[in-house]
Design a protein around this motif. Structure first.
Motif: not given
Ligand SMILES: Cc1ncc(COP(=O)(O)O)c(C=O)c1O
Ligand SMILES: Cc1ncc(COP(=O)(O)O)c(C=O)c1O
Lengths: 356, 356
Positions: B258-263, B97-99, B201-203, B233-239, B300-304
């Motif tokens: 809207d992070g999956v790990t966060r929710k 859904q997110r993509i 957003n990342y670059g 939030e952080a670059g690739t994680m919710n906080i 931080g919370a994120g898939t990676a």
């Molecule tokens: C900007 C950002 N915030 C948060 C997350 C964490 O999201 P998720 O838990 O879905 O991986 C990510 C990584 O996917 C991200 O790129």
């Protein structure tokens, strides 16, 4: 393909030009490319020997960071030919400096000045036949840099590719455009990358612009993201407002691209004794000026469109039409700029750069 | 290479696996890819027949819009293997859904659900040997879409490529990270694309993050672009912040992914009777809590990274150290999440999706 070496650029010439397959009277912007392209890779901490070779597809890993993290910047400039066949660039030093400013913000290594100019000039000499003389004709030049390192960790790449591709062009917006003043979407934030020609700034505008187009407006004039009260710039143009006989344009900041056309118009206005205020300009001020008849013109300024008159704007569901007079500043600046660019008028500021 | 057809996906198998060349004990994130990749092109107004083929470089025009305008989105998800060799995804419907939400914002056509899941599952079955069992091991999956149309006008492309590439992974940040609370740079604006996994957003974060790293901080916690007073939030994680026994995390909005790990953590907290407030959280509040000893954790919370404890933060030139207790919420959530993901703990919410 014959291989020769010139000025340290490794040149591989196209065996046959495609130019005869192109209808120069019916060019869509950015779809046809010349015979050659310039390529220079960044590896092992430095820019490698540049190459010019036949324009064509390239091979790149699906994990290249440009695809995932938008680590990419570009420039837009034009080459012009006069009736004697002499070729000119317009203030190319500005584009050179700007691409490196954009690169710095995107954590991309800066490109050497000599490579940039040698690359441009060598390419233009090879593809000179693609530049048609006459006002309105030009060769659009697109220098750009992409992160090529095949690794999807979210950090700056260690390998990059700098390229220049060239596309013959007529001016971009042929008719007057109608615009919407942004009230919901935004283009950039303080502390962000709006001042850079970073690739992601443009893709992010497509959706809101598509929505505007469905309602009959070709472009959006972006406002500040916080309040939507101050007018900033359009997607690929800076914006000028003429109130009475005075021009107003927003100041440069973190969010606005420091346009070469904009700064040239500010200078030309000063040359011509036209007052030009560089300051914040509010939506309310422009609506008030439209209502009391003081708002004479709005026009966009940018390399692709040159000067693009705006025939109407929309805000809060209301459309405001512009008079579109024949003696507009837009026309004056456009013909002055084109005159300088095509070597038909005096270049009092040394803006023309001849490619010899 | 042998050609077969399965489930409408056209499959070309690699003649030989590269897996024996990979040291699974020494994996750097995102540098090694499995034997196959999934590719599906959008042409003539529709997604064409998908393909799975040997992972490798692809051919693309230098004028492809992704290079110039960053019209690109991605996802990040993981596949896990239990000790019986069964393979699982974690809430893949969320990524699907997110993509498409990201795509819509970037004017990219949405991808069909059946293609997404068939693609993932077929790929995972082919490359199943690359998923190592055991907590901490996973196969990182990177679905992404890029605009491929060879035309450099600033408008949405008419051709796209959707791909999935896979990279074996250990968790991303192995050590506790130190962070800076942003005071100058920003990640996104209201009305912008911060909520989307849009490439640009990342670059845009690389340069400010590089500056932070030079000062000894691995990551930035972004604040609102207007005031820099609220933590996002952080670059690739919710906080998440733990103040006393209570968790606090910023609400979703235009600017936050809207992070999956966060929710999932919000749900797990509720399951465990841990209070979790989803609301704006100010820098001042966190500094005050740090000073009076109430601030127990930041993670931080994120898939990676799964759950990544933060050992210190910096603001206004001052560093605040965190206690890093053994019985931290970070550890509890991490082991609960990994337990569910690896089929070692009860999946009370139906988050595991078995690939059969
Ligand atoms: C900007 C950002 N915030 C948060 C997350 C964490 O999201 P998720 O838990 O879905 O991986 C990510 C990584 O996917 C991200 O790129
Ligand atoms: C966002 C934006 N603003 C303004 C401009 C106009 O700048 P210039 O006059 O240098 O072409 C451009 C185009 O380059 C642009 O992309």
């Amino acid at each position: 393909m014959s291989k020769t070496t010139s000025n340290s650029i490794h040149i591989t010439k196209a065996t046959q030009s495609k130019i005869d397959t192109v209808n120069f009277d019916d060019l869509q912007f950015g779809r046809v490319f010349t015979d050659h392209m310039f390529v220079c890779d960044f590896e092992d901490g430095q820019w490698q020997r540049p190459e010019i070779k036949p324009y064509g597809p390239m091979t790149i890993d699906p994990s290249a960071r440009v695809f995932h993290y938008g680590q990419a910047v570009f420039e837009g400039m034009k080459a012009y030919k006069d009736n004697d066949g002499r070729v000119f660039l317009f203030r190319p030093d500005e584009n050179f400096q700007r691409i490196n400013k954009s690169s710095a913000r995107m954590a991309i290594p800066e490109f050497p000045e000599s490579y940039f100019f040698e690359g441009l000039e060598t390419l233009l000499k090879l593809d000179s036949a693609w530049i048609k003389p006459g006002i309105g004709n030009s060769l659009y030049l697109r220098p750009f840099v992409i992160a090529t390192e095949p690794a999807i960790s979210a950090s700056p790449a260690v390998t990059y590719r700098f390229m220049i591709i060239c596309s013959p062009a007529k001016s971009y917006y042929s008719d007057a455009v109608k615009v919407i003043f942004a009230q919901k979407y935004s283009r950039s934030a303080d502390g962000g990358v709006g001042f850079a020609k970073a690739a992601g700034n443009y893709g992010a505008q497509f959706y809101p612009t598509t929505l505007a187009q469905k309602r009959g407006y070709q472009q959006i004039i972006w406002t500040d993201a916080n309040t939507h009260e101050y007018l900033e710039e359009a997607g690929t143009m800076n914006i000028f407002f003429r109130v009475g006989d005075k021009l107003i344009t927003a100041p440069n900041n973190d969010r606005i691209l420091d346009g070469v056309t904009r700064k040239s118009i500010i200078q030309l206005a000063s040359d011509m004794g036209i007052a030009c205020e560089v300051r914040r300009v509010s939506v309310q001020e422009i609506k008030d000026a439209a209502k009391n008849g003081e708002l004479k013109e709005i026009f966009g300024a940018g390399t692709a469109a040159v000067v693009s008159p705006i025939s109407a704007f929309e805000h809060d569901g209301q459309e405001y039409k512009m008079a579109m007079e024949d003696d507009s500043y837009a026309k004056i600046f456009k013909s002055r700029l084109l005159g300088i660019q095509h070597n038909e008028q005096d270049d009092t500021h040394g803006w023309r750069h001849e490619v010899v």
